[in-house]
Design a protein around this motif. Structure first.
Motif, PDB file in Angstrom:
ATOM      1  N   GLY B 156      40.335  40.802  57.172  1.00 32.95           N
ATOM      2  CA  GLY B 156      40.428  40.073  55.911  1.00 32.95           C
ATOM      3  C   GLY B 156      41.423  40.715  54.960  1.00 32.95           C
ATOM      4  O   GLY B 156      42.229  40.024  54.328  1.00 32.95           O
ATOM      5  N   GLY B 157      41.368  42.051  54.871  1.00 33.04           N
ATOM      6  CA  GLY B 157      42.281  42.771  53.977  1.00 33.04           C
ATOM      7  C   GLY B 157      43.725  42.576  54.397  1.00 33.04           C
ATOM      8  O   GLY B 157      44.613  42.364  53.561  1.00 33.04           O
ATOM      9  N   GLN B 158      43.948  42.616  55.724  1.00 32.56           N
ATOM     10  CA  GLN B 158      45.322  42.438  56.222  1.00 32.56           C
ATOM     11  C   GLN B 158      45.810  41.008  55.959  1.00 32.56           C
ATOM     12  O   GLN B 158      46.975  40.800  55.611  1.00 32.56           O
ATOM     13  N   GLN B 159      44.892  40.062  56.105  1.00 32.92           N
ATOM     14  CA  GLN B 159      45.283  38.671  55.842  1.00 32.92           C
ATOM     15  C   GLN B 159      45.672  38.495  54.373  1.00 32.92           C
ATOM     16  O   GLN B 159      46.652  37.820  54.062  1.00 32.92           O
ATOM     17  N   ALA B 182      37.274  38.147  46.708  1.00 30.65           N
ATOM     18  CA  ALA B 182      35.929  37.576  46.876  1.00 30.65           C
ATOM     19  C   ALA B 182      35.477  37.579  48.333  1.00 30.65           C
ATOM     20  O   ALA B 182      34.292  37.690  48.611  1.00 30.65           O
ATOM     21  N   ASN B 183      36.417  37.453  49.240  1.00 28.94           N
ATOM     22  CA  ASN B 183      36.050  37.402  50.655  1.00 28.94           C
ATOM     23  C   ASN B 183      36.231  38.754  51.351  1.00 28.94           C
ATOM     24  O   ASN B 183      36.287  38.814  52.584  1.00 28.94           O
ATOM     25  N   LEU B 184      36.360  39.813  50.570  1.00 25.34           N
ATOM     26  CA  LEU B 184      36.623  41.135  51.160  1.00 25.34           C
ATOM     27  C   LEU B 184      35.502  42.097  50.782  1.00 25.34           C
ATOM     28  O   LEU B 184      34.842  41.933  49.746  1.00 25.34           O
ATOM     29  N   ASP B 185      35.315  43.130  51.604  1.00 25.77           N
ATOM     30  CA  ASP B 185      34.341  44.155  51.222  1.00 25.77           C
ATOM     31  C   ASP B 185      34.927  44.976  50.073  1.00 25.77           C
ATOM     32  O   ASP B 185      36.127  44.891  49.782  1.00 25.77           O
ATOM     33  N   SER B 186      34.094  45.760  49.424  1.00 23.46           N
ATOM     34  CA  SER B 186      34.537  46.421  48.185  1.00 23.46           C
ATOM     35  C   SER B 186      35.697  47.381  48.422  1.00 23.46           C
ATOM     36  O   SER B 186      36.645  47.440  47.633  1.00 23.46           O
TER      37      SER B 186
END
Lengths: 424, 232
Positions: B156-159, B182-186
Motif C-alpha cells: 500500500g505504501g509503495q502504491q 487512510a488505507n495505510l498502517d500508521s
C-alpha cells in the motif's frame, strides 16, 4: 502525442486486460461467425436454387440448362398443329452449338400432349420427348442427393427401354400402371390425323407437385416424332461447363444460330428468363433472408454494444482518474476509439476461424433439408465458407465495436469526474 | 463564519473566493461548502481537517478543478477558472495540480513506471525527456527498484508512493491529497507524510491534505478546520 503512442497505449490496455479483452473478443467474434454462417447459408441456398433450376427445373419441366433455343415464331404466336414452329434439322444445329468451346452438351426436347390408354381407360397427359442419356447428364451433379437417385434410375431404365415412358406418380396410379405395363399413346399428327404408338412403362417418378404428377409423362424423342409424324423438335437445351461463362458463350451461340437464317430464325433465351418460378422463389427467399438477416444483424450489434458497454463501465473509475490527473476527454476518447477498433479487427480474425470451424462441422454433418417449393429434391445442408458478404460483415463488426465504444464513452462522459472517481 | 485563510505572504498558488457548493439528495438540497475563502501560497503545507461529511473532499475537488462551485471563484496560479468548463481545464490540472487519492487510483494493468508516465504520454514531450523525468520522480519517492512492478505487486505504501510520483511528474505547483494515509498502517502513513513534507520542502510544491488522521494533523504546519461546509 503522436498516433503511434496512442496505438501502443491502446494495445497495452487490451493485452494487459486479458480477461476483459478475451470476453469482448469472443462475443464479437461469435457475432461475426454467426453473420458469416448465415450469409454462407444464404449463398449456398441461392446458388443451390440456381443449380437446381438449371439442372432439375421446377414442377417436372426439366432443367432449363443454361440456355434454350427456340424457333422465333413459337415465342410470338400459338401453333395451329403440333410443332408447327419447331426447330428443323435439329441435329445439325445441336452439333454446331456443341462445337463451341465451353459448351458441355446440347440436347433436344419436344413438348406434346395427348391421351394415354390402357385399352380400358384413357387419360390425358402433358408429355415431353427427351434424350434420357443427356437428361441424366444434366441431372448428374445433383445425383449425389439421395432423392435424385430414384429419378436418375428411371431415366436409366428409359434409356434401356426403346419405346419406354416415365409416368408421373398420379398418372401411373390413375392408370393402375406399374413398371413394365404396356400402354398406348394417342395424339394428333402434324397433319391433324390421330396416331397412336405402343409404349411400356420404364419408370414412375414424382415431380414434387401432385397436380403435375397426374398428367406427367416423359418418353424418347423418336417415339414422339413417330407419334406426331415430324422430324422437328420444340427446343434445344444448351448446357455449359461453367455457369459463369454464360455471358461469354451466349454471343457465340447467337452467332451460330444466325447462320440458319433465313431457312429458320432461332431465338436464344437464358435460363433466368425461362424460369419464372425461380424468380418467385428467389423473391420469397430474399424476403425471408432479409428479414432473418436483419434480426441477426440487430442481435449481433446489440451484443457487441452491450459487451463494449460492460467493458467500458468497468473502467469508469479509471476514466475519472485519467481526467483528474489532467488527461483530456479528447485523448481518452481516442484511446477508447482505438481499443474498439482493435477489438473489431481482432474479432474479424477470430470470427473467421470460428466461422470456418463451424462451417466445416455443419458441412461434415450431412444434414438433409426438405425440397424447395415446386421441387422434388431434398438437399444436403451446406454453408459456403467464403461469401461475398464477408467484407461487409467485417465492416459491420468493426464499426459496431468502434462506435459502440464511442457511444458508451459518450454516456460515461456525462458522469462527473468526482462521481467517476467514487464509482464502485 | 467566513474566513480568508492566508497562510503566508509568498506567491499565491490557489485561492477560493466566496465558494458555495450545493448537493442535491433527492428533493433535499444540502450545502456542502458555505462561502469559503481560502488562499494557498507557494511552499504551503496545509492540512484540512474535519469529520466525515464536513466538506473536506468537496473543497479539494473544487480546488483541484475536478468539480465546479455553484457560486464563487476559483483561481489557480493567477488564472480564474470560474467561467471555464471542467473539460477545458484538463491542461491546467496537468500543469498546475497533482492529485493523490485515498485508494491510490493507479491503473492496475500498468507498471509503476507506466502509471507515472501516463500524464506525460498525452503531451508532446519526447520519449527521452519523458523517461528521464519519470525515472527522476520515481527515484525521489524511493521506488527506483520497483519501476516494473504492477500495483498488485506493490505494498500500500509503495502504491501511494507511485501515486505521489504520478502527481509530481508534471511538476505541478499544488499537490492535493485526499486522505492519503487512510488505507495505510500508521508506520507507512508516517513514511508517506514524511515524503510529502520532504517534497514540499525540496520541490517547493504546495501541499494540501484532506484528512482526519491526528498524526498528520499534529505534524502539519497549518491546519484548516472545516465543519458543516464552513472553515473555522
Amino acid at each position: 502525442m503522436n498516433i503511434l503512442k496512442l496505438i501502443k497505449f491502446s494495445f497495452r490496455n487490451l493485452f494487459r486486460n486479458r480477461r476483459r479483452t478475451l470476453i469482448t473478443l469472443l462475443v464479437t467474434a461469435s457475432g461475426f461467425a454467426a453473420l458469416a454462417l448465415v450469409s454462407g447459408y444464404i449463398s449456398f441456398t441461392l446458388h443451390g436454387l440456381q443449380a437446381l433450376t438449371i439442372r432439375n427445373g421446377f414442377t417436372g419441366s426439366g432443367g432449363t440448362g443454361h440456355m434454350q433455343i427456340f424457333n422465333q415464331h413459337s415465342l410470338e404466336e400459338e401453333e395451329l398443329y403440333p410443332l408447327q414452329f419447331g426447330i428443323n434439322d435439329h441435329k445439325a444445329v445441336e452439333q454446331d452449338i456443341a462445337d463451341i468451346d465451353g459448351v458441355s452438351f446440347v440436347m433436344s426436347r419436344i413438348d406434346f400432349s395427348g391421351l394415354i390408354s390402357t385399352g380400358e381407360k384413357s387419360v390425358s397427359f402433358l408429355g415431353m420427348g427427351i434424350d434420357p442419356e443427356k437428361e441424366a447428364d444434366l441431372l448428374s451433379p445433383l445425383v449425389k442427393h439421395k432423392s435424385m437417385e430414384f429419378e436418375n434410375e428411371a431415366l436409366f431404365n428409359l434409356k434401356k427401354t426403346p419405346n419406354g415412358v416415365i409416368l408421373g406418380k398420379g398418372l401411373a396410379s390413375s392408370l393402375r400402371a406399374d413398371i413394365g405395363s404396356y400402354l398406348m399413346l394417342i395424339s394428333t399428327t402434324v397433319d391433324g390425323a390421330v396416331n397412336a404408338v405402343d409404349v411400356s412403362v420404364a419408370g414412375v417418378i414424382s415431380t414434387g407437385l401432385k397436380t403435375v404428377d397426374r398428367y406427367y409423362l416423359l418418353t424418347h424423342i423418336p417415339t414422339v416424332q413417330r407419334l406426331i409424324q415430324t422430324d422437328r423438335v420444340s427446343k434445344l437445351v444448351v448446357v455449359l461447363d461453367e455457369t459463369e461463362d454464360l455471358p461469354i458463350i451466349k454471343p457465340k451461340v447467337l452467332e451460330t444460330v444466325n447462320k440458319y437464317v433465313p431457312s429458320q430464325t432461332l431465338a436464344v433465351i437464358e435460363w433466368q428468363d425461362l424460369a419464372g418460378y425461380y424468380h418467385s422463389i428467389l423473391d420469397l427467399y430474399n424476403i425471408i433472408f432479409n428479414f432473418l438477416g436483419f434480426i441477426v444483424v440487430i442481435i449481433v450489434m446489440l451484443s457487441c454494444v452491450n459487451t463494449m458497454l460492460m467493458a467500458t463501465m468497468e473502467r469508469i473509475k479509471e476514466i475519472g482518474t485519467l481526467k483528474a490527473i489532467g488527461i483530456s476527454g479528447r485523448w481518452i476518447t481516442f484511446v477508447f476509439l482505438l481499443e474498439g477498433l482493435f477489438i473489431g479487427i481482432g474479432s474479424v480474425f477470430i470470427g473467421l476461424v470460428l466461422h470456418y470451424v463451424a462451417a466445416f462441422i455443419i458441412n461434415s454433418s450431412m444434414i438433409t433439408m426438405p425440397p424447395p417449393p415446386g421441387m422434388n429434391i431434398s438437399y444436403t445442408l451446406e454453408v459456403y465458407a467464403t461469401t461475398r458478404y464477408l467484407p461487409l460483415i467485417a465492416l459491420l463488426i468493426i464499426s459496431s465495436t468502434t462506435f459502440s465504444s464511442m457511444l458508451t464513452l459518450r454516456k460515461v462522459r456525462k458522469i462527473s469526474i468526482v462521481d467517476a472517481l467514487n464509482y464502485v | 463564519m467566513i474566513r480568508d485563510m492566508k497562510l503566508n505572504n509568498k506567491t499565491e498558488v490557489a485561492s477560493l473566493k466566496n465558494v458555495i457548493k450545493y448537493y442535491r439528495l433527492g428533493d433535499v438540497e444540502i450545502t456542502a461548502l458555505r462561502d469559503i475563502n481560502l488562499t494557498l501560497r507557494e511552499g504551503d503545507f496545509a492540512v484540512i481537517s474535519g469529520p466525515s461529511g464536513s466538506g473536506k473532499s468537496t473543497l479539494l475537488h473544487i480546488l483541484g478543478c475536478i468539480d465546479k462551485p455553484d457560486k464563487g471563484r476559483v483561481i489557480i496560479d493567477g488564472f480564474d477558472t470560474t467561467d471555464v468548463a471542467l473539460e477545458a481545464l484538463s491542461g491546467l490540472r496537468f500543469i498546475k495540480i497533482g492529485f493523490m487519492f485515498q485508494t491510490f487510483n493507479l491503473i492496475p494493468v500498468l507498471t509503476a513506471y507506466e502509471n507515472v508516465e501516463l500524464p506525460l504520454l498525452f503531451t508532446g514531450a519526447d520519449a527521452a525527456s519523458v523517461r528521464s523525468r519519470v525515472v527522476d520522480v520515481l527515484k525521489k519517492v524511493g521506488l527506483s527498484e520497483r519501476v516494473n512492478h504492477y500495483p498488485s505487486q506493490l505494498s500500500g505504501g509503495q502504491q501511494q508512493r507511485v501515486a505521489i510520483a504520478r502527481a509530481l511528474v508534471g511538476s505541478p505547483r499544488l499537490i492535493l491529497a485526499d486522505e492519503p494515509t487512510a488505507n495505510l498502517d500508521s508506520r507507512t502513513g508516517d513514511e508517506i507524510l514524511t515524503l510529502l513534507m520532504r517534497l514540499n520542502r525540496e520541490e517547493k510544491v504546495t501541499v494540501l491534505i484532506a484528512t482526519h488522521d491526528t498524526t498528520i494533523i499534529n505534524k502539519a504546519k497549518t491546519v484548516i478546520n472545516i465543519k458543516d461546509g464552513e472553515l473555522w
